[in-house]
Scaffold this active site. Structure first.
Site, short mmCIF file in Angstrom:
data_model
loop_
_atom_site.label_atom_id
_atom_site.label_comp_id
_atom_site.label_asym_id
_atom_site.label_seq_id
_atom_site.Cartn_x
_atom_site.Cartn_y
_atom_site.Cartn_z
N THR A 45 17.13 8.70 -28.55
CA THR A 45 17.21 9.21 -29.92
C THR A 45 17.75 8.15 -30.86
OG1 THR A 45 17.59 11.44 -29.05
CG2 THR A 45 18.15 11.08 -31.36
N TYR A 132 20.55 9.93 -16.05
CA TYR A 132 19.64 10.57 -17.01
C TYR A 132 18.27 10.71 -16.38
CZ TYR A 132 17.33 11.27 -21.61
OH TYR A 132 16.62 11.75 -22.68
N LYS A 161 22.44 14.07 -16.89
CA LYS A 161 21.72 14.65 -18.02
C LYS A 161 20.33 14.98 -17.52
CE LYS A 161 19.88 13.64 -22.63
NZ LYS A 161 19.66 12.59 -23.65
N VAL A 202 23.57 17.43 -23.85
CA VAL A 202 23.43 16.18 -24.60
C VAL A 202 22.28 16.43 -25.58
CG1 VAL A 202 23.07 13.70 -24.49
CG2 VAL A 202 24.20 14.88 -22.58
#
Length: 295
Positions: A45, A132, A161, A202
Site C-alpha cells: 500500500t 505476509y 498477516k 493490517v
C-alpha cells in the site's frame, strides 16, 4: 505490541513530480497516532517496491524521527536475498518495532524454499517479524506448514498477516500453527477471520478511516459484527475497485489529508473512474455517520 490489534499499511504521499511528500506523510502518521493504530511503512500500500533504496531509507528514518507513541513496522519486500538482508541490517540500526517479511515475488518457491527464505531473513535480525501471505501479489501461496516450522526455530516470530482471500485457507494455517498469532490482511474478510481466531488487522481502510477502522477491528475481535454490514462491505469494496492504493490516495486527497493523489507507474490514476470516486465519497460520509453513532 499485543495492545495494537490494528496496523495501518500506510500510503506514501507524493508530490506531483513523484518525490515523497513528507509534510503530508507526517499528517497521515499523526492521524494514526491519534487513533492508536500501529503503522506499517513501505508495504505494498505504501508503494514500497516503487521507491529506490535511498528513498526507502529516508522514509524509515523520517518515520522513526517523529517518535510516534504507536509502534512502527517496516515492510521488507522483494526477491533478492542480499538486498533484503542489507535493508534488514539498516533497519537493525534504526530499530523499528517490527519487520514485515513477504513471500518472495515471481520465483514461486515451494514449502522448503519458503521456509529457507524466511529462515535466512529472520536470521539477520532480532527484531519482531511478521510474515505476509499475499498470493495475489507474489504469485505463490505460503504453505501452511511454514509459520509452524518457523515458530519452533525463531522466538521473534510475532505473527502472520494472512491475505489469501480465503477463510478455508486461513483455517488451514490455524490448524497447522495454533500458537501463532494471525492477523487479517483483508479489510472485508476481517469479521470472518476473527471468528476463526485472528487477533487483529493490517488495514488499508484505516488510512482513510483511522478511528472508524479501529472501532471496527475491536468489534470484530469481540465478535460483535451485527451492525457492520452491508456498510463496511460496501465501503471496503469501493477501496478496491481500482488497484491499491489508488482509491485510498484519491480519497485522502479529497479529504484534504494529502496534497496530491500522485502514484508511481505502473500504478495510474487513469484506472479509477468518476463512478468509483463518487462511491468512495459516499462511503466516506456513511462511515463518518456510523462512527458518530458508535460514540
Amino acid at each position: 505490541m499485543e495492545k495494537f490489534p490494528l496496523w495501518t499499511a500506510i500510503v506514501t504521499p507524493m508530490n506531483t513530480d513523484g518525490s515523497v511528500d513528507y509534510e503530508s506523510f507526517e499528517t497521515l502518521l499523526r492521524k494514526q497516532e491519534e487513533a492508536g493504530n500501529g503503522v506499517l511503512v513501505l508495504g505494498s500500500t505504501g508503494e514500497g517496491l516503487n521507491l529506490n533504496e535511498e528513498e526507502k531509507r529516508e522514509v524509515v528514518e523520517f518515520s522513526n524521527s517523529l517518535d510516534l507513541v504507536v509502534p512502527m513496522m517496516v515492510g521488507i519486500g522483494g526477491f533478492n536475498l542480499p538486498a533484503q538482508a542489507d535493508f534488514i541490517h539498516f533497519c537493525n540500526d534504526i530499530k523499528p518495532d517490527a519487520l514485515l517479511l513477504v513471500t518472495p515475488l515471481y520465483a514461486k518457491p515451494g514449502a522448503e524454499g519458503q521456509f529457507e527464505w524466511f529462515s535466512e531473513l529472520m536470521g539477520e535480525t532480532e527484531l519482531p517479524c511478521m510474515l505476509y501471505n499475499v498470493p495475489s501479489r507474489t504469485g505463490v501461496k505460503m504453505h501452511p506448514s511454514v509459520p509452524a516450522r518457523l515458530s519452533k526455530e525463531f522466538d521473534h516470530l510475532m505473527g502472520v498477516k494472512e491475505a489469501s482471500g480465503s477463510v478455508e485457507e486461513f483455517k488451514a494455517f490455524r490448524r497447522e500453527a495454533p500458537d501463532v498469532k494471525f492477523y487479517s490482511g483483508d479489510d472485508g474478510l476481517t469479521p470472518a477471520f476473527a471468528k476463526e481466531g485472528a487477533v487483529g488487522l493490517v488495514s488499508v481502510a484505516s488510512n482513510v478511516w483511522p478511528n472508524a477502522t479501529h472501532r471496527y477491528t475491536e468489534m470484530c475481535i469481540q465478535g460483535n459484527t451485527d451492525n457492520l454490514f452491508p456498510l463496511w462491505k460496501n465501503a471496503t469494496d469501493a477501496l478496491f475497485k481500482a488497484p491499491n492504493p489508488v482509491p485510498a490516495k484519491v480519497l485522502l486527497n479529497r479529504k484534504g489529508w494529502i496534497t496530491n493523489d500522485t502514484v508511481r507507474l505502473p500504478l495510474s490514476l487513469g484506472d479509477i473512474s468518476e463512478e468509483v470516486e463518487q462511491k468512495l465519497l459516499k462511503a466516506d460520509k456513511e462511515i463518518s455517520r456510523w462512527l458518530e453513532d458508535q460514540q
